[in-house]
Write a protein that holds these residues in place. Structure first.
Motif, mmCIF file in Angstrom:
data_model
loop_
_atom_site.group_PDB
_atom_site.id
_atom_site.type_symbol
_atom_site.label_atom_id
_atom_site.label_comp_id
_atom_site.label_asym_id
_atom_site.label_seq_id
_atom_site.Cartn_x
_atom_site.Cartn_y
_atom_site.Cartn_z
ATOM 1 N N VAL A 149 0.837 -1.206 0.000
ATOM 2 C CA VAL A 149 0.000 0.000 0.000
ATOM 3 C C VAL A 149 0.868 1.251 0.000
ATOM 4 O O VAL A 149 0.621 2.212 -0.745
ATOM 5 C CB VAL A 149 -0.951 -0.002 1.212
ATOM 6 C CG1 VAL A 149 -1.683 1.332 1.342
ATOM 7 C CG2 VAL A 149 -1.947 -1.146 1.101
ATOM 8 N N LEU A 185 -5.266 -1.351 2.997
ATOM 9 C CA LEU A 185 -5.766 -0.346 2.065
ATOM 10 C C LEU A 185 -6.724 0.610 2.765
ATOM 11 O O LEU A 185 -6.647 1.834 2.593
ATOM 12 C CB LEU A 185 -6.474 -1.017 0.890
ATOM 13 C CG LEU A 185 -5.571 -1.654 -0.162
ATOM 14 C CD1 LEU A 185 -6.377 -2.613 -1.045
ATOM 15 C CD2 LEU A 185 -4.904 -0.580 -1.025
ATOM 16 N N GLY A 189 -4.162 3.428 2.981
ATOM 17 C CA GLY A 189 -4.142 3.820 1.581
ATOM 18 C C GLY A 189 -4.647 5.233 1.337
ATOM 19 O O GLY A 189 -5.586 5.699 1.989
ATOM 20 N N ARG A 194 -6.575 3.513 -2.872
ATOM 21 C CA ARG A 194 -7.770 2.704 -2.589
ATOM 22 C C ARG A 194 -8.616 2.534 -3.853
ATOM 23 O O ARG A 194 -9.135 1.444 -4.129
ATOM 24 C CB ARG A 194 -8.595 3.343 -1.465
ATOM 25 C CG ARG A 194 -7.925 3.325 -0.116
ATOM 26 C CD ARG A 194 -8.929 3.540 1.016
ATOM 27 N NE ARG A 194 -9.666 4.785 0.889
ATOM 28 C CZ ARG A 194 -9.304 5.960 1.385
ATOM 29 N NH1 ARG A 194 -8.150 6.048 2.059
ATOM 30 N NH2 ARG A 194 -10.038 7.032 1.234
#
Length: 203
Positions: A149, A185, A189, A194
């Motif tokens: 991520v 995420l 993120g 995302r």
């Protein structure tokens, strides 16, 4: 416990020697820490620095080197960063760690990132530069899912072939723990990361 060698300690005053005896090799100390152990801290620290028993990291920050068969050993990054921040809530890593993901990244980075809640900017501590970045959330330790991520979050800043990395990232999704990846995420993120990952996962 490691201690300063006797021959070197004979070259400093008795009061500075007593201060040296209280210090632990590998530890980082702020001036205010040392002031609690000395009634003339600046003079005593100057003596210890002159003899190499204590080394200066930055203004008001010092460390006591451990000695190995190869010579003096610098303190651990976590020790340096914790003393600088006066905090234990941070994550230290190099962007080179992204290379372990197998996404085609190959660059080696001569910088160290510090995700934290207090300081932002590049600071030189000793002969190293630490890139402090204030983040609302980060894990206690690195995981493959977090690195995945974080790589996507920072891809524009990296010296990599962006399109090639994205192709590899999409093709390697199944190699990660998908539940952990989705949590990473959601927690770490960026909006763009995302959105991109959601498109991959629904494809």
């Amino acid at each position: 416990m490691e201690s300063v060698s006797a021959p070197s300690r004979m070259l400093v005053s008795g009061a500075a020697e007593r201060l040296a005896a209280l210090l632990r090799p590998g530890r980082v100390y702020r001036r205010e820490d040392l002031a609690e152990m000395s009634n003339a801290v600046d003079r005593h620290v100057r003596e210890l620095v002159a003899e190499g028993l204590v080394k200066k990291l930055a203004q008001g920050m010092y460390y006591v080197p451990r000695v190995s068969s190869f010579g003096p050993v610098p303190p651990e990054d976590a020790e340096v960063v914790g003393s600088f921040l006066r905090d234990s809530d941070f994550l230290v890593f190099s962007p080179s760690a992204y290379n372990a993901l197998g996404l085609g990244t190959t660059q080696l980075y001569n910088r160290t990132l510090v995700y934290n809640h207090k300081r932002h900017g590049v600071f030189k501590l000793g002969n190293r530069q630490f890139d402090f970045r204030v983040k609302p959330r980060f894990p206690k330790k690195l995981t493959p899912e977090f690195l995945f991520v974080d790589l996507l979050n920072n891809l524009e800043q990296l010296a990599e072939d962006r399109d090639a990395v994205l192709r590899q990232a999409q093709s390697k999704l199944s190699s990660f723990d998908l539940d952990k990846l989705k949590r990473a995420l959601s927690t770490f993120g960026s909006v763009a990361t995302r959105k991109r990952a959601k498109g991959w996962l629904s494809a």
